[in-house]
Design a protein around this motif. Sequence first.
Motif, PDB file in Angstrom:
ATOM      1  N   HIS A  16       0.931  -1.225  -0.138  1.00  0.00           N
ATOM      2  CA  HIS A  16      -0.153  -0.037   0.069  1.00  0.00           C
ATOM      3  C   HIS A  16       0.861   1.238  -0.021  1.00  0.00           C
ATOM      4  O   HIS A  16       0.204   2.367   0.346  1.00  0.00           O
ATOM      5  CB  HIS A  16      -0.900   0.031   1.161  1.00  0.00           C
ATOM      6  CG  HIS A  16      -1.789  -1.322   1.410  1.00  0.00           C
ATOM      7  ND1 HIS A  16      -2.684  -1.597   0.786  1.00  0.00           N
ATOM      8  CD2 HIS A  16      -1.303  -2.383   2.074  1.00  0.00           C
ATOM      9  CE1 HIS A  16      -3.165  -2.896   1.115  1.00  0.00           C
ATOM     10  NE2 HIS A  16      -2.590  -3.165   1.982  1.00  0.00           N
ATOM     11  N   ILE A  34      -0.528   4.398  -2.024  1.00  0.00           N
ATOM     12  CA  ILE A  34      -1.920   4.943  -1.911  1.00  0.00           C
ATOM     13  C   ILE A  34      -1.818   5.982  -0.768  1.00  0.00           C
ATOM     14  O   ILE A  34      -1.114   5.866   0.241  1.00  0.00           O
ATOM     15  CB  ILE A  34      -3.163   4.078  -1.880  1.00  0.00           C
ATOM     16  CG1 ILE A  34      -2.874   3.351  -0.426  1.00  0.00           C
ATOM     17  CG2 ILE A  34      -3.106   3.044  -2.863  1.00  0.00           C
ATOM     18  CD1 ILE A  34      -4.381   2.505  -0.078  1.00  0.00           C
ATOM     19  N   GLY A  68      -5.690  -0.296  10.976  1.00  0.00           N
ATOM     20  CA  GLY A  68      -4.263  -0.957  11.463  1.00  0.00           C
ATOM     21  C   GLY A  68      -3.390  -0.788  10.538  1.00  0.00           C
ATOM     22  O   GLY A  68      -2.138  -0.521  11.057  1.00  0.00           O
ATOM     23  N   GLN A  69      -3.497  -0.613   9.339  1.00  0.00           N
ATOM     24  CA  GLN A  69      -2.237  -0.351   8.422  1.00  0.00           C
ATOM     25  C   GLN A  69      -1.763   1.137   8.762  1.00  0.00           C
ATOM     26  O   GLN A  69      -0.473   0.990   8.618  1.00  0.00           O
ATOM     27  CB  GLN A  69      -2.793  -0.126   6.955  1.00  0.00           C
ATOM     28  CG  GLN A  69      -3.367  -1.597   6.518  1.00  0.00           C
ATOM     29  CD  GLN A  69      -4.138  -1.466   5.122  1.00  0.00           C
ATOM     30  OE1 GLN A  69      -4.681  -0.661   4.613  1.00  0.00           O
ATOM     31  NE2 GLN A  69      -4.188  -2.464   4.263  1.00  0.00           N
ATOM     32  N   GLY A  95      -5.640  -1.826  17.508  1.00  0.00           N
ATOM     33  CA  GLY A  95      -5.775  -1.838  15.963  1.00  0.00           C
ATOM     34  C   GLY A  95      -4.966  -2.648  15.137  1.00  0.00           C
ATOM     35  O   GLY A  95      -5.436  -3.078  13.853  1.00  0.00           O
ATOM     36  N   ARG A 150     -12.260  -1.316  -3.272  1.00  0.00           N
ATOM     37  CA  ARG A 150     -11.779  -0.170  -2.647  1.00  0.00           C
ATOM     38  C   ARG A 150     -10.533   0.428  -3.401  1.00  0.00           C
ATOM     39  O   ARG A 150      -9.525  -0.272  -3.689  1.00  0.00           O
ATOM     40  CB  ARG A 150     -11.363   0.039  -1.400  1.00  0.00           C
ATOM     41  CG  ARG A 150     -12.307  -0.505  -0.201  1.00  0.00           C
ATOM     42  CD  ARG A 150     -13.761   0.270  -0.149  1.00  0.00           C
ATOM     43  NE  ARG A 150     -13.645   1.696  -0.210  1.00  0.00           N
ATOM     44  CZ  ARG A 150     -13.832   2.453   0.954  1.00  0.00           C
ATOM     45  NH1 ARG A 150     -14.058   1.836   2.151  1.00  0.00           N
ATOM     46  NH2 ARG A 150     -13.886   3.697   0.893  1.00  0.00           N
ATOM     47  N   GLY A 151     -10.627   1.575  -4.460  1.00  0.00           N
ATOM     48  CA  GLY A 151      -9.646   1.961  -5.085  1.00  0.00           C
ATOM     49  C   GLY A 151      -9.314   0.583  -6.169  1.00  0.00           C
ATOM     50  O   GLY A 151     -10.521   0.220  -6.958  1.00  0.00           O
ATOM     51  N   SER A 157      -7.148  -9.842   8.855  1.00  0.00           N
ATOM     52  CA  SER A 157      -6.095  -9.220   9.129  1.00  0.00           C
ATOM     53  C   SER A 157      -6.128  -7.790   9.064  1.00  0.00           C
ATOM     54  O   SER A 157      -7.272  -7.462   8.498  1.00  0.00           O
ATOM     55  CB  SER A 157      -4.715  -9.799   8.466  1.00  0.00           C
ATOM     56  OG  SER A 157      -5.064  -9.880   7.105  1.00  0.00           O
ATOM     57  N   GLY A 163      -6.478  -4.508   7.067  1.00  0.00           N
ATOM     58  CA  GLY A 163      -6.737  -4.105   5.575  1.00  0.00           C
ATOM     59  C   GLY A 163      -7.503  -5.215   4.750  1.00  0.00           C
ATOM     60  O   GLY A 163      -7.603  -5.165   3.662  1.00  0.00           O
ATOM     61  N   SER A 164      -8.021  -5.990   5.606  1.00  0.00           N
ATOM     62  CA  SER A 164      -8.787  -7.260   4.927  1.00  0.00           C
ATOM     63  C   SER A 164     -10.061  -6.768   4.618  1.00  0.00           C
ATOM     64  O   SER A 164     -10.889  -7.501   3.913  1.00  0.00           O
ATOM     65  CB  SER A 164      -8.872  -8.358   5.766  1.00  0.00           C
ATOM     66  OG  SER A 164      -9.420  -8.213   6.963  1.00  0.00           O
ATOM     67  N   THR A 205     -13.885  -3.187   8.265  1.00  0.00           N
ATOM     68  CA  THR A 205     -14.469  -1.987   8.658  1.00  0.00           C
ATOM     69  C   THR A 205     -15.260  -1.606   7.395  1.00  0.00           C
ATOM     70  O   THR A 205     -16.366  -1.228   7.519  1.00  0.00           O
ATOM     71  CB  THR A 205     -13.601  -0.696   8.890  1.00  0.00           C
ATOM     72  OG1 THR A 205     -12.743  -1.193  10.082  1.00  0.00           O
ATOM     73  CG2 THR A 205     -13.939   0.700   9.019  1.00  0.00           C
ATOM     74  N   SER A 206     -14.731  -1.893   5.998  1.00  0.00           N
ATOM     75  CA  SER A 206     -15.500  -1.530   4.988  1.00  0.00           C
ATOM     76  C   SER A 206     -17.027  -2.534   5.033  1.00  0.00           C
ATOM     77  O   SER A 206     -17.963  -1.781   4.752  1.00  0.00           O
ATOM     78  CB  SER A 206     -14.763  -2.204   3.693  1.00  0.00           C
ATOM     79  OG  SER A 206     -13.469  -1.250   3.533  1.00  0.00           O
ATOM     80  N   GLU A 243     -14.218  -2.870  16.581  1.00  0.00           N
ATOM     81  CA  GLU A 243     -13.234  -2.839  17.577  1.00  0.00           C
ATOM     82  C   GLU A 243     -13.454  -2.152  18.834  1.00  0.00           C
ATOM     83  O   GLU A 243     -13.152  -1.317  19.431  1.00  0.00           O
ATOM     84  CB  GLU A 243     -11.743  -2.248  17.131  1.00  0.00           C
ATOM     85  CG  GLU A 243     -11.507  -3.005  15.677  1.00  0.00           C
ATOM     86  CD  GLU A 243      -9.878  -2.774  15.238  1.00  0.00           C
ATOM     87  OE1 GLU A 243      -9.179  -2.219  16.071  1.00  0.00           O
ATOM     88  OE2 GLU A 243      -9.567  -2.794  14.312  1.00  0.00           O
ATOM     89  N   HIS A 255      -9.381  -8.059  17.146  1.00  0.00           N
ATOM     90  CA  HIS A 255      -8.171  -8.640  16.476  1.00  0.00           C
ATOM     91  C   HIS A 255      -7.674  -9.858  17.542  1.00  0.00           C
ATOM     92  O   HIS A 255      -7.058 -10.697  16.989  1.00  0.00           O
ATOM     93  CB  HIS A 255      -7.108  -7.669  16.345  1.00  0.00           C
ATOM     94  CG  HIS A 255      -7.142  -6.862  15.153  1.00  0.00           C
ATOM     95  ND1 HIS A 255      -7.322  -7.269  14.040  1.00  0.00           N
ATOM     96  CD2 HIS A 255      -7.403  -5.327  15.181  1.00  0.00           C
ATOM     97  CE1 HIS A 255      -7.265  -6.244  13.380  1.00  0.00           C
ATOM     98  NE2 HIS A 255      -7.473  -5.160  13.939  1.00  0.00           N
TER      99      HIS A 255
HETATM  100  N1  ATP Z   1     -11.248   5.201  -0.109  1.00  0.00           N
HETATM  101  C1  ATP Z   1     -10.122   4.195  -0.505  1.00  0.00           C
HETATM  102  N2  ATP Z   1      -9.736   4.026  -1.646  1.00  0.00           N
HETATM  103  C2  ATP Z   1      -8.690   2.988  -1.745  1.00  0.00           C
HETATM  104  N3  ATP Z   1      -8.532   2.162  -0.943  1.00  0.00           N
HETATM  105  C3  ATP Z   1      -9.260   2.226   0.429  1.00  0.00           C
HETATM  106  C4  ATP Z   1     -10.162   3.046   0.659  1.00  0.00           C
HETATM  107  N4  ATP Z   1     -10.574   3.062   2.048  1.00  0.00           N
HETATM  108  C5  ATP Z   1     -10.039   1.659   2.217  1.00  0.00           C
HETATM  109  N5  ATP Z   1      -9.285   1.136   1.236  1.00  0.00           N
HETATM  110  C6  ATP Z   1      -8.384  -0.085   1.420  1.00  0.00           C
HETATM  111  O1  ATP Z   1      -9.482  -1.073   1.751  1.00  0.00           O
HETATM  112  C7  ATP Z   1      -8.782  -1.889   2.444  1.00  0.00           C
HETATM  113  C8  ATP Z   1      -9.752  -2.342   3.654  1.00  0.00           C
HETATM  114  O2  ATP Z   1      -9.799  -1.300   4.721  1.00  0.00           O
HETATM  115  P1  ATP Z   1     -10.439  -1.526   6.072  1.00  0.00           P
HETATM  116  O3  ATP Z   1     -10.735  -0.149   6.676  1.00  0.00           O
HETATM  117  O4  ATP Z   1     -11.858  -2.341   5.472  1.00  0.00           O
HETATM  118  O5  ATP Z   1      -9.780  -2.960   6.558  1.00  0.00           O
HETATM  119  P2  ATP Z   1      -9.889  -3.427   7.765  1.00  0.00           P
HETATM  120  O6  ATP Z   1     -10.161  -4.795   7.746  1.00  0.00           O
HETATM  121  O7  ATP Z   1     -10.860  -2.653   8.873  1.00  0.00           O
HETATM  122  O8  ATP Z   1      -8.604  -3.246   8.655  1.00  0.00           O
HETATM  123  P3  ATP Z   1      -7.958  -2.936  10.319  1.00  0.00           P
HETATM  124  O9  ATP Z   1      -7.914  -4.419  10.767  1.00  0.00           O
HETATM  125  O10 ATP Z   1      -6.662  -2.460   9.849  1.00  0.00           O
HETATM  126  O11 ATP Z   1      -8.961  -1.834  10.653  1.00  0.00           O
HETATM  127  C9  ATP Z   1      -7.280  -1.320   2.944  1.00  0.00           C
HETATM  128  O12 ATP Z   1      -6.409  -2.046   2.298  1.00  0.00           O
HETATM  129  C10 ATP Z   1      -7.420  -0.055   2.525  1.00  0.00           C
HETATM  130  O13 ATP Z   1      -6.136   0.302   1.993  1.00  0.00           O
END
Ligand code: ATP
Lengths: 261, 217, 217, 222, 222
Positions: B135, B138, B146-147, B172, C21-22, C45, C47-48, C51-52, C168, C200
């Motif tokens: 990543h 981006i 978490g990232q 996180g 995403r992206g 993990s 970024g998986s 949250t989305s 979380e 987590h």
């Molecule tokens: N607006 C966006 N444009 C491009 N990529 C995005 C966008 N928003 C999120 N992402 C990507 O989508 C992926 C998932 O994000 P998300 O926040 O859902 O992860 P997560 O499972 O909640 O991770 P974490 O455990 O770190 O909270 C990530 O790799 C992030 O980089």
Amino acid sequence: MKFLSTIWQFLNRSFFRLGSPREFYKISNYVTPVFGLLFLVLTLIGSYNALFVAPADYQQGDSYRILFVHVPSAWLSLFIYIVMASAAAIGLIWRMKMAYIVAICSAPIGATFTAIALATGSLWGAPIWGTWWEWDARLTSELILLFIYFGVMALYYAFEERTTAERAMAVLAVVGIVIVPIIHYSVEWWSSLHQGATVFREGGPAMPPSMLKPLLYNALGFTFFYGYILFLRARNMVLDNERKSKWVQELVNKEHNKEAH
Amino acid sequence: MIDSQKAKEVLLQAQELACTRGDRRLFESLEFSLSEAECLHVIGSNGSGKTSLLRIIAGINHPTKGRITWSGKPVLNNHSSDTEFLANLAYLGHKDGLKNELTSVENLSFYRRLENTFDPNQIDRDLAQMGILEHADISVGKLSFGQRRRLAFARLLRSEFKLWILDEPFTGVDAEGRELIEQICLEHLATSGAIILTNHQSLEGSSLAPHLSELRL
Amino acid sequence: MIDSQKAKEVLLQAQELACTRGDRRLFESLEFSLSEAECLHVIGSNGSGKTSLLRIIAGINHPTKGRITWSGKPVLNNHSSDTEFLANLAYLGHKDGLKNELTSVENLSFYRRLENTFDPNQIDRDLAQMGILEHADISVGKLSFGQRRRLAFARLLRSEFKLWILDEPFTGVDAEGRELIEQICLEHLATSGAIILTNHQSLEGSSLAPHLSELRL
Amino acid sequence: MNSTFILFCRREWQLLFRNTANLVQPLCFFVIITLLFPFSLPLENELLSRIGGGVIWVSAVLAILMSLDAMFKADYNDGALEQWLMHPRSLPIAMLAKVFIHWVATGLLLTLFSPVLSMAFRIPTDQIWVLFIGLLLGTPSLSLIGAIGAALTVSLHRGGVLLAVIILPLYIPILIFGAGMITQSSLGASIDSQVYALIAILTLAITLTPFAIAGALRITIE
Amino acid sequence: MNSTFILFCRREWQLLFRNTANLVQPLCFFVIITLLFPFSLPLENELLSRIGGGVIWVSAVLAILMSLDAMFKADYNDGALEQWLMHPRSLPIAMLAKVFIHWVATGLLLTLFSPVLSMAFRIPTDQIWVLFIGLLLGTPSLSLIGAIGAALTVSLHRGGVLLAVIILPLYIPILIFGAGMITQSSLGASIDSQVYALIAILTLAITLTPFAIAGALRITIE
Ligand SMILES: Nc1ncnc2c1ncn2[C@@H]1O[C@H](COP(=O)(O)OP(=O)(O)OP(=O)(O)O)[C@@H](O)[C@H]1O
Ligand code: HEM
Ligand SMILES: Nc1ncnc2c1ncn2[C@@H]1O[C@H](COP(=O)(O)OP(=O)(O)OP(=O)(O)O)[C@@H](O)[C@H]1O
Ligand SMILES: [Mg+2]
Ligand SMILES: [Mg+2]
């Protein structure tokens, strides 16, 4: 040399003594009423002389008597700003609690005197210049001073944390000091409707003593008024700020016991 | 454990530290010292003043009372001009100082340049180590929670800070990331660095355990 | 466990859910269902896409593809006018919707009024339950990280939401607070509510275990 | 020390171009405010050309003012400011760099654009030059002084308007000199004194304000 | 529905008074902008009174504009907007309440204050009334329309200036009618058509903008 250093040490000590809220409170117990009294006496003498003793002006008639309010307030508006900015600087440099209190308590008083100077000036201007407001250097710079006072107060009250508020306010107060020379010299630097320095000028005051005397009485009286209000407000603020400390608690208990008896 | 640390140099010492927020006295006459290769775990329930303490040590907040010394020398009251201390200090809190608009690489490069340790290859390696190289390009605003925390942590890799102050560094990050961070902390301790951290779970079972000392608020 | 849940009513169902995403495809043809008294633990993990996913279910983000049904009825695409679904939904993410300038009581009162469940005594009791009654009258901006999370969680107490979406929920709260939150979640499940959460650490050992089902991303 | 300046300039520059809107917005804003006046005044060419210089100055001041609020806000919210405070590098120098790029994106850009607007207001050519020089000398001071206000209000939720209230009075002297140049030159008088005043203010501002900005940040960030 | 309005009004009102500075700042700002002009223009009473009405209108527009940026920012940053979006209560009504309190704190307040400023500009008494009515009818529309822009730019980092760029053009019709009233009345002509136009704009704004604001928020918040 030794003598000088003793004096210096004494000044130093008393300076830092005043800097302690508790000491300040003790001292203010005596100073506040004295200032109040001096204010009353001086202003009464000054006003009596101004209204009944000083002769009417040969050009302006009686309307000029507004001078005895206008000029002291205008001077004070500047003087208080200088006091406020110096206190603020002292607070920033020596981290002295009392200095901040003096600065923040001065602001509303200064703003009031600025407003009075503006109002009386306008009232006076109406008959003399034929207009009560003119966008002229002296008048506008005085108006800016009013806004700076407002800004200082607004900034102080915008913060919730007191220590942050007073230090932020202090920075602005120090920066704003540039307006003071601008106001004072505005009549020289720009052509202005307002008359130039009449009292504090090279070659002595250009004013008959019968007018000068009540003016100076009033100016001194107003200054003590400032001191009086300042001490009153500062006392309140000290108590409020230190309400958690032992000495204030003791004070409260004492008052309480007095009431009980 | 105690014996082996007696030999190490004491880095940070706090004396009589007190902090009052609003009307609440958070702690008073707090004393502790931190030696090389020591990891101080600040423990306390919510609102006990852990973050306040960490920020005071980092010089962002001011203590109500007390003194902090660094390698024996007192740290100046407002830290601002104490460049020796500042140069040895890294603070990672809930806010991470990363710019949403910039990419991971750009963000990291800025901090590396600030610290005079800039090397583009190194940056890629560090991002890879934290598992976010994918990543790298981006913008940080789009990273997951978490990232983003991983990226914030990446700043600490190969930097010359002796003292790391970490406020809940494991929030996180997933299990793998947690292990990674513990590993990195261990390496830092091995090179005679020191760490102050907070964490709500006990660290007794973790790989940091041999270096741990606790401070209860 | 599976048997006992078959009897319960299915509340939420997701079909063929996909999210990009992206340039990254986070998940594709994701299917799951959630019954009453079920707690869905979304695992993955950093970024998986956890949250989305949660935000998609809450209607804040939009899925690239797929459908969500609530008690058998499809949820409208943009949720905005689907008042029945919305009225049953509470989402608690990293951002908490609390106003820094207002006190805890004022913040909570606002949300309670919004949900027509306002009762001043109840609010005090809820704050006490979350262990932050002491701080009820300082502005929320001054709360510690964990206290703030507790307050955010307090919103969920005695509300009529059937589905809690918690991203979380245990970040920043101490051990005691964690237990408290688990307890509250249990009570919610006992009154035939449902929960979707991310965390987590594994929840197998926790008191939520009997209700747990897992979704791996 | 020198490299701190360059490092921060670089970063700000990067951020500026990451979102090209940032670059054109203050300028657009300047143009729009200026053009509001013809809509709200009786339409007479002579009136317009008389007030044109003043209007352009006021618009420049407002455009800069409106861009100030964002100056430190983002860095405050994401914790970057904390990190700088904690860093041994010179904070005043870093802040000077930040203000410099801010000026390039606001003051410099709108100064370069002012001649076009002047023509729309039918300001005579010789006065266009006066306006240009005035803006060139005045706008850096506006950015520098404004940054103090931005630093003081950075931690406040609705700092924007408070910022204006505390900063505008300090802008007035600059405005008076800058706009005064135009009035003077339209009367055929010399503008030397105003130019000297603006240069003096600028010199003072460059040397003193970075310390005030750094000090203000140390105070407001807790 | 009604109670949603009251609930949100109450909350906004609370927030407004939590920090009394919020209440006086737009007003101060209005006053200060207005007063910038006399500093930057040649000093002639006749000139001032001719442009006074226009200047006051432009200042009002700018004061409102500058307060718009903060309208949704805080609610966005702390996630409150997300919560409202997810709530079954009517978002347009809630937003109408928010805008209403915004108007009370900005437009209404500065309308009430405008007569004092008018006097400083030596605007004749009968025109002071015209100005007052114009502001009273025009400022609510400014708040409503501005809120759309605020909603559209809420997720942008430096939305402030972009907001101005997209909203100002929409403000121009209101400005033209409002300031036109003064020009008309100074010529002794009837101002009815402008008053009707402002009322029509206001009616449209009240009925339509809440939906636009709510829609904009749904779009920008992701
Ligand atoms: N607006 C966006 N444009 C491009 N990529 C995005 C966008 N928003 C999120 N992402 C990507 O989508 C992926 C998932 O994000 P998300 O926040 O859902 O992860 P997560 O499972 O909640 O991770 P974490 O455990 O770190 O909270 C990530 O790799 C992030 O980089
Ligand atoms: C609103 C209008 C006015 C304002 C804001 C104003 C402001 C001031 C200020 C700030 C000073 C103090 C200057 C200094 O100490 O440097 C002052 C002094 C003075 N003003 Fe005014 N003034 C106004 C109108 C007038 C008018 C109409 C007169 C009379 C014609 C007048 C006569 C004086 C005099 C005699 C002094 C003392 C001068 C000296 O010795 O320094 N003022 N005024
Ligand atoms: N500006 C402030 N004014 C008043 N009280 C404050 C302020 N900042 C923090 N506090 C109070 O200080 C206490 C300690 O806060 P701090 O953030 O240090 O706690 P913490 O130990 O880090 O808690 P957590 O585990 O929740 O992160 C809290 O009770 C908080 O309410
Ligand atoms: Mg904490
Ligand atoms: Mg996540």
